[in-house]
Design a protein around this motif. Sequence first.
Motif, PDB file in Angstrom:
ATOM      1  N   GLU A  55       0.844  -1.194   0.000  1.00  0.00           N
ATOM      2  CA  GLU A  55       0.000   0.000   0.000  1.00  0.00           C
ATOM      3  C   GLU A  55       0.888   1.256   0.000  1.00  0.00           C
ATOM      4  O   GLU A  55       0.670   2.184  -0.785  1.00  0.00           O
ATOM      5  N   GLY A  80      -5.733  -1.074  -1.998  1.00  0.00           N
ATOM      6  CA  GLY A  80      -4.726  -0.869  -3.033  1.00  0.00           C
ATOM      7  C   GLY A  80      -4.070  -2.187  -3.417  1.00  0.00           C
ATOM      8  O   GLY A  80      -3.932  -2.510  -4.592  1.00  0.00           O
ATOM      9  N   MET A 134      -8.978   0.249  -5.852  1.00  0.00           N
ATOM     10  CA  MET A 134      -8.159   1.333  -6.424  1.00  0.00           C
ATOM     11  C   MET A 134      -8.188   1.276  -7.961  1.00  0.00           C
ATOM     12  O   MET A 134      -7.933   0.232  -8.550  1.00  0.00           O
TER      13      MET A 134
END
Length: 399
Positions: free
Chosen positions: A110, A144, A162
């Motif tokens: 991340e 993410g 994401m």
Amino acid sequence: MTPDIVALDNQYILQTYGRSSFVIERGDGCYLYDTTGQQYLDCVAGIAVNALGYGDPDVTAAISQHAGGLLHLSNLYHNMSGAVLAKTLVESAPWIDRVFFSNSGAEANEGAIKFARRYARDRHGDGKSTVVAFDGSFHGRTMGAVAITAREKYRAPFAPVMPDVRFGDYNDIDQLESLISADVCAVVIEPVQGEGGLRVASLDYLQKIRALCDKFDALLIYDEIQCGIGRTGTIWAHPAEAAPDIMTIAKPLGGGLPIGAILMRQKVADTIHAGDHGSTFAGGPFVTAVAQVVFNKINTPEFLQHVQSTSDYLNESLQELMSRHSEITELRGRGLMRGIRMSLPVNDVREAGHNHHLLVATAGDDVIRLVPPLILERHHVDELVQKLDAAISDVKSAR
Ligand SMILES: *Cc1c(COP(=O)(O)O)cnc(C)c1O
């Protein structure tokens, strides 16, 4: 009276994990023991976390030594063991200049994505936000990390994840020119895939990715969360001829305690400023002191040589096993990170392994994954192959 742990788990724990029916109580070296005293050869090692096995005396001593000291301090203050561990990690490869600590693998990825977006925006303005990832990838469970994880079933139920992610086919070198273009801020790849099936990226392939990243000033990010820190017989899994700009690590680093890290070049560090990223727990004095002991123990020529010679022996033994079972279609992986692709249902083989007191994992739909403690010895390899042979034979005869 000991409570019925399986019943408690079934009633009170969120049921996101498919768990084995036995309850593990203790471990010693490469073995685990259940509550009925049964001994299992552990070729899962907490999913490549327990590199030094169970009860390593140096890890136990480090924990005891630091247990009465500062467990947590906050990143508002300097932390002696964190600074020393960062120096050690920087010195482990010539391209590394800076370290950011995290608490887990997903968190490291991340942060790596955030740094890549920040770097691209700083140097090129808006619009350079695409992250390239690959089929068979696994990068973690946060929004993410899951966005760059290939498996649909990990992403689709939680959409929108994401945005601006593009997937390529792992090891398809001809596809790279069309995959990596000016809109790309980062390419994220596992040099040896874990969860996705133990495929190994070729040197040509990584060099081509490196060259295209240089051409477009995109950052090359290696996820060595599973394959790094001695697992492949070298301290890092990637070839020095194709070094990354950022690398994420985690699993074995803390000897079982939760810690990860983002390693990066100075040019990345130059675009990250005070307040851009942070974590309450990450890189605390206790966990970094223990990680220091783990890392120093693995990063010696003798230890890495041991991993190499044991893994050569494992590879030969698996080839011999393959010659006896036509259901084994391919051997994959490197070092003590091996995949056995088979036409039998791999979950059945894993379960049958339990009956023979052997713990193995799976990867993808058709691969048995072996990620044993790195302290594995040749006699353990003999035991592993003999038990796996028996488990495979059981599944074959039940069909
Ligand atoms: C396990 C793993 C992760 C995620 O790590 P967590 O600590 O579970 O968040 C990411 N990438 C790879 C390659 C992994 O094996």
